[in-house]
Motif scaffolding. Structure first.
Motif, PDB file in Angstrom:
ATOM      1  N   THR A   1      31.006  67.791  66.887  1.00  0.00           N
ATOM      2  CA  THR A   1      30.369  67.953  68.281  1.00  0.00           C
ATOM      3  C   THR A   1      31.415  68.770  69.110  1.00  0.00           C
ATOM      4  O   THR A   1      31.015  69.703  69.746  1.00  0.00           O
ATOM      5  CB  THR A   1      30.202  66.744  68.850  1.00  0.00           C
ATOM      6  OG1 THR A   1      29.199  65.931  68.131  1.00  0.00           O
ATOM      7  CG2 THR A   1      29.470  66.992  70.251  1.00  0.00           C
TER       8      THR A   1
ATOM      9  N   ALA B   1      28.148  63.091  73.974  1.00  0.00           N
ATOM     10  CA  ALA B   1      27.343  64.079  72.957  1.00  0.00           C
ATOM     11  C   ALA B   1      27.544  63.661  71.492  1.00  0.00           C
ATOM     12  O   ALA B   1      26.268  63.616  70.687  1.00  0.00           O
ATOM     13  CB  ALA B   1      27.733  65.367  72.895  1.00  0.00           C
ATOM     14  N   ALA B   2      28.516  63.243  71.255  1.00  0.00           N
ATOM     15  CA  ALA B   2      28.709  62.798  69.434  1.00  0.00           C
ATOM     16  C   ALA B   2      28.021  61.654  69.218  1.00  0.00           C
ATOM     17  O   ALA B   2      27.577  61.215  68.156  1.00  0.00           O
ATOM     18  CB  ALA B   2      30.413  62.442  69.428  1.00  0.00           C
TER      19      ALA B   2
ATOM     20  N   VAL C   1      24.801  62.331  68.102  1.00  0.00           N
ATOM     21  CA  VAL C   1      24.816  62.988  66.870  1.00  0.00           C
ATOM     22  C   VAL C   1      25.029  61.950  65.789  1.00  0.00           C
ATOM     23  O   VAL C   1      24.644  62.279  64.651  1.00  0.00           O
ATOM     24  CB  VAL C   1      26.170  64.047  66.704  1.00  0.00           C
ATOM     25  CG1 VAL C   1      26.193  64.774  65.553  1.00  0.00           C
ATOM     26  CG2 VAL C   1      25.625  65.338  67.722  1.00  0.00           C
TER      27      VAL C   1
END
Length: 137
Positions: free
Chosen positions: A62, A113-114, A117
């Protein structure tokens, strides 16, 4: 969904038994969390190791996608097990992430954000309390 990889493990004897990868590359004697004085590992420890590795990989991927110049990262995952009010069991997770090379605001944006994911985060989202803790070093 396009599958990139599958592995298979087999356990016998439950939490006080044994588990092996079916390809023979890794195996463990298991102990329940109530038997931690005995030789072996428990499923929560194995889950914590996998989640830590997976999240750290997702974090680095990311960061690269976001063009954030992190210079180092480290993810530690703490996994607990407990009983819910209805009598069922559930996990409790804290992810402790250290990153270098970016500021606090960037680090917070990056770990959130990670978390979107990471396959472990996606598998547990909505089922397990998972808290993210970030430190910039």
């Amino acid at each position: 969904m396009k599958i990139f990889y599958k592995t298979r493990a087999t356990a016998t004897g439950g939490r006080s038994g044994h588990t092996d990868l079916d390809d023979g590359s890794l195996g463990f004697d298991l102990v329940s969390f109530q038997e931690m004085d005995k030789e072996g590992v428990n499923p929560e420890q194995l889950f914590a190791m996998g989640y830590a590795a997976c999240f750290d990989s997702a974090l680095n991927l990311t960061a690269q996608q976001m063009k954030l110049p992190i210079t180092a990262s480290k993810t530690s995952t703490q996994v607990g097990i407990g009983m819910k009010a209805d009598g069922s069991y559930n996990l409790d997770i804290d992810l402790y992430i250290e990153v270098s090379g970016i500021d606090e605001a960037q680090a917070q944006t990056l770990i959130e954000a990670a978390h979107q994911v990471c396959p472990y985060s996606n598998a547990t989202r909505g089922n397990v309390d998972a808290r993210l803790h970030v430190t910039v070093v």
